[in-house]
Design an enzyme around this catalytic site. Structure first.
Site, short mmCIF file in Angstrom:
data_model
loop_
_atom_site.label_atom_id
_atom_site.label_comp_id
_atom_site.label_asym_id
_atom_site.label_seq_id
_atom_site.Cartn_x
_atom_site.Cartn_y
_atom_site.Cartn_z
CD GLU A 38 46.24 44.26 44.07
OE1 GLU A 38 46.71 43.20 43.64
OE2 GLU A 38 46.85 45.35 44.02
NE ARG A 264 45.31 31.58 37.56
CZ ARG A 264 45.24 32.68 38.33
NH1 ARG A 264 45.71 32.67 39.54
NH2 ARG A 264 44.71 33.77 37.87
CE LYS A 274 42.49 41.04 39.95
NZ LYS A 274 42.22 41.39 41.35
#
Ligand code: ATP
Ligand code: MG
Length: 566
Positions: A38, A264, A274
Site C-alpha cells: 500500500e 512476518r 509504517k
C-alpha cells in the site's frame, strides 16, 4: 512463459514446497506471484523479506512476479511513496518487467463485481454507522446480530449503491456489505464491509470515485484479474482466507488464486510498522524516511547496507509459519559478510592526535603501497602518502599504559600500517594538561611494515598524513530504540527511543582517496568499521555514515549458545 520443467530451487520452505507440488502435479502451469504494497509509507526490512520471497519464488520456478500497488485508501496514499517503493524494489535487485499494476486500475471491474453480488442477493447496502456495525458484530464467543437493513430488496440495494457511487451521501452514511453469516465463528465472515464512501481525491483516479473497495474486496479480485497463482501474505491475514475464498467463489472472476500465509519479520531493537515509522518522521525523531537509523530500505541503503546483504539476510532467516523475533545482529552479520568480501579498506582517523616523526626529512613524501582488500586480490593496491606529520587515533595512545594496552605509549614502538615502525619519544601537552602532540622517531629499515631483524611490535595502528588528509564529519549510529523489544512493557513506545542513536563527530581526518568514494559505495575504515558517504556529503564538506562496527556481536551470541541467536 517457461516451457521446460523448472529446476528445483536450492532453498526449501513450506511455501516453496507448495509451489513445487502445484507445478509438478499440474495444478498451475506457470507460477505467478505479486508484491502488493500500500503506498502509504516507505518500505521496510519486513517488506524486503516479502519481496525476496515473492520475486525469489517467481525467479526460481521460472514464473513472474507483479508489483501491484494496493491503492484503495486515498486518505493515506501518495505519489512520493509509489516512486520510493519502485526505487527500493529495483535497488534490492528485482524487476517486475511490464507487470506493474495498481488496484485502482480495477476500480471499474471491482464495482461491477460488487453490483454482481448485489444482484445475486449476496451483498446489501447498510445504513448503520461504523459504531453500530461494530456493536452488531458480536465477539469471539457471541454471534453477531443482523442489521435491520440486511433484507433490503435487490432493486433497493442496486439503487442505493448506484447513488453511493454518484456521490449522493456523505462519508460514513452507508456501506456495502457482503451478505454471508452473522453467526459465523469467523468474524471476518459476519457480513464484511466491501465498499465505503470516502470523498477524497485519489493520487491516480482523482475525483472519479467517492466509493472505495476495502482491502478484503480488492485484494483477492485483483489477484484473480492478474492470474496470480500464489497470493502470499503475512499471518494476520490467515483468518481472512475464508472470505478471500468466498469472494473468488461467488464472483465470475477469470482465475482462481490461492492465499498462503507466512510469519512476518520482527527484529529486535526495531519497530516495523509504517504507522510508527510515519510518526518518527513527522515528529522529527529522525531526519526523514531514509534516516540511516530507520529500518526502511532507503534508510538501510543510506546507512551503507548493500542490497546483497539484505537478500542474504532474507535467505538466512527463511520463511516459517510461526511468529518469532529475529536478532538484529543477524542482519548485521549478513551485511558484514558481504562487506568483508567487497569493501575496500581505507585509513581514517576519527579522533585525531598529531604525531611528528622528528627524524623524517621535512618536506619528504613517500607513496606507500597499501592493499585495498586482503579478501580480494583483484582489488589491487593504492598509494597512500606518508610524511613527517601524521594523525593517529587518540585512543591508540596512553601516557600511562594500562595492563594489556599494547598500543603507543612513551618509549614504546608500534607499527604504522604499511609504513614504518615509530617510537614515542616525547609527549607534548597544553596548559590544561591535555596531550596535543607526540614526538616520535621512525626506523627507516622497517619500510612497508617489517623489520630486517625480525622484531615485531605488538600493535599496528592506522594513520593519515596531516598534510594530505581531508577533513570530514562522521556520523555514528546505534539502535533507534533502547530495548530489544520496543513497547513490550506496554509503556510509551517513543519514550523508549535511544538518546544515543546518533553521534556526530566533527574534525575527523581521512585518507585523501576517500574524497572520491561515490554515494552508494561502502568502505572499511581500517580497525574502525564500515562507512559510506552520506548524500549530504559534498566536495570540501565530506560526511560519512558508520554502516556497522567491525565487531560481530551476533556470532558471539551464537557461540555463547544464546537460544535467541538462531
Ligand atoms: P506495516 O505493518 O508495516 O504497516 P503493511 O502490512 O501495512 O505494513 P503493506 O504495504 O500492506 O504494509 O505490505 C505489503 C506486503 O508486505 C504485504 O503482503 C505484507 O504482508 C508484507 N509485509 C509487511 N510487513 C511485513 C513484515 N514485517 N514481514 C514480512 N512481510 C511483511
Ligand atoms: Mg497491509
Amino acid at each position: 512463459m517457461s516451457t521446460s520443467v523448472p529446476t528445483p530451487p536450492e532453498r526449501s520452505d513450506f511455501i516453496r514446497d507448495i509451489v513445487a507440488a502445484d507445478l509438478r502435479e499440474g495444478r498451475v502451469g506457470e507460477v505467478v506471484t505479486r508484491f502488493p504494497p500500500e503506498p502509504n509509507g516507505y518500505l521496510h526490512i519486513g517488506h524486503a523479506k516479502s519481496i525476496c520471497l515473492n520475486f525469489g519464488i517467481a525467479r526460481e520456478f521460472g514464473g513472474r512476479c507483479h508489483l501491484r500497488f494496493d491503492d484503495t485508501n486515498p486518505m493515506k496514499e501518495e505519489q512520493e511513496y509509489i516512486d520510493a517503493i519502485e526505487a527500493d524494489v529495483r535497488w534490492l535487485g528485482f524487476d517486475w518487467g511490464e507487470h506493474l499494476y495498481f488496484a485502482s486500475d480495477y476500480f471499474e471491474q471491482l464495482y461491477a463485481w460488487a453490483v454482481h453480488l448485489v444482484g445475486t442477493g449476496t451483498a446489501y447496502v447498510d445504513d448503520l454507522s461504523a459504531d453500530e456495525i461494530r456493536e452488531h458484530r458480536g465477539t469471539l464467543t457471541e454471534p453477531g446480530r443482523n442489521s435491520p437493513f440486511r433484507d433490503r430488496s435487490v432493486d433497493e440495494n442496486l439503487d442505493l449503491f448506484e447513488r453511493m457511487r454518484a456521490g449522493e451521501f456523505p462519508d460514513g452514511a452507508r456501506v456495502l456489505r457482503a451478505r454471508i453469516d452473522m453467526a459465523s465463528p469467523n468474524i471476518n465472515l459476519r457480513d464484511p464491509v466491501l465498499y465505503r464512501i470516502v470523498h477524497a481525491a485519489h493520487p491516480r483516479t482523482g475525483d472519479a470515485w467517492c466509493v472505495y473497495p476495502t482491502y478484503d474486496f480488492a485484494h483477492g479480485q485483483s489477484d484473480a484479474i492478474e492470474g496470480i497463482t500464489h497470493s502470499i501474505c503475512t499471518l494476520e491475514f490467515e483468518a481472512h482466507r475464508p472470505l478471500y475464498d468466498w469472494l473468488v467463489e461467488n464472483l465470475p472472476v477469470p482465475s482462481r488464486p490461492r492465499q498462503y500465509e507466512f510469519a512476518r519479520l520482527n527484529l529486535t531493537y526495531t519497530v516495523l510498522s509504517k504507522r510508527v515509522l510515519l510518526r518518527l518522521v513527522n515528529e522529527g525523531h529522525v531526519r526523514g524516511w531514509d534516516d540511516p537509523r530507520m529500518p526502511t530500505i532507503s534508510g538501510l541503503r543510506r546507512r551503507g547496507f548493500p542490497a546483497e546483504g539484505i537478500r542474504d539476510f532474507a535467505a538466512m532467516i527463511g520463511v516459517a509459519k510461526a511468529d518469532s523475533t529475529v536478532e538484529v545482529g543477524q542482519l548485521e552479520f549478513a551485511v558484514r559478510g558481504v562487506l568483508n568480501r567487497t569493501a575496500h579498506r581505507r585509513f581514517a582517523v576519527l579522533d585525531p592526535l598529531k604525531i611528528i616523526v622528528e627524524n623524517y626529512p621535512e618536506g619528504q613524501v613517500e607513496e606507500m603501497d597499501v592493499v585495498n582488500n586482503p579478501e580480494d586480490p583483484t582489488a589491487g593496491t593504492r598509494k597512500v602518502p606518508f610524511a613527517r606529520e601524521l594523525w593517529i587515533e587518540r585512543d591508540d595512545f596512553m601516557e600511562e599504559p594500562a595492563a594489556k594496552f599494547f598500543r603507543l605509549a612513551p618509549g614504546r614502538e608500534v607499527r604504522l600500517r604499511a609504513a614504518y615502525f615509530v617510537t614515542c619519544r616525547e609527549v607534548v601537552k597544553d596548559e590544561a594538561g591535555t596531550v596535543v602532540e607526540l614526538r616520535c622517531t621512525y626506523d627507516p629499515a622497517t619500510r612497508g611494515g617489517d623489520a630486517p631483524d625480525g622484531r615485531r611490535p605488538k600493535a599496528t595502528l592506522h594513520w593519515v598524513s596531516a598534510t594530505h588528509a581531508v577533513p570530514a564529519e562522521v556520523r555514528l549510529y546505534d539502535h533507534l530504540f533502547s530495548s530489544p523489544y520496543p513497547g513490550a512493557d506496554g509503556g510509551d513506545l517513543f519514550a523508549g527511543l535511544n538518546p544515543g542513536s546518533e553521534t556526530v563527530l566533527g574534525g575527523c581526518v581521512l585518507e585523501s582517496s576517500l574524497a572520491d568514494v561515490p554515494v552508494g559505495e561502502t568502505v572499511q575504515f581500517e580497525r574502525l568499521g564500515y562507512f559510506c558517504p552520506d548524500p549530504d556529503s559534498a566536495p570540501g564538506a565530506l560526511v560519512f555514515n558508520r554502516t556497522l562496527t567491525l565487531k560481530d556481536t551476533w556470532a558471539k551470541l551464537r557461540a555463547q549458545g544464546r537460544h535467541d541467536a538462531q
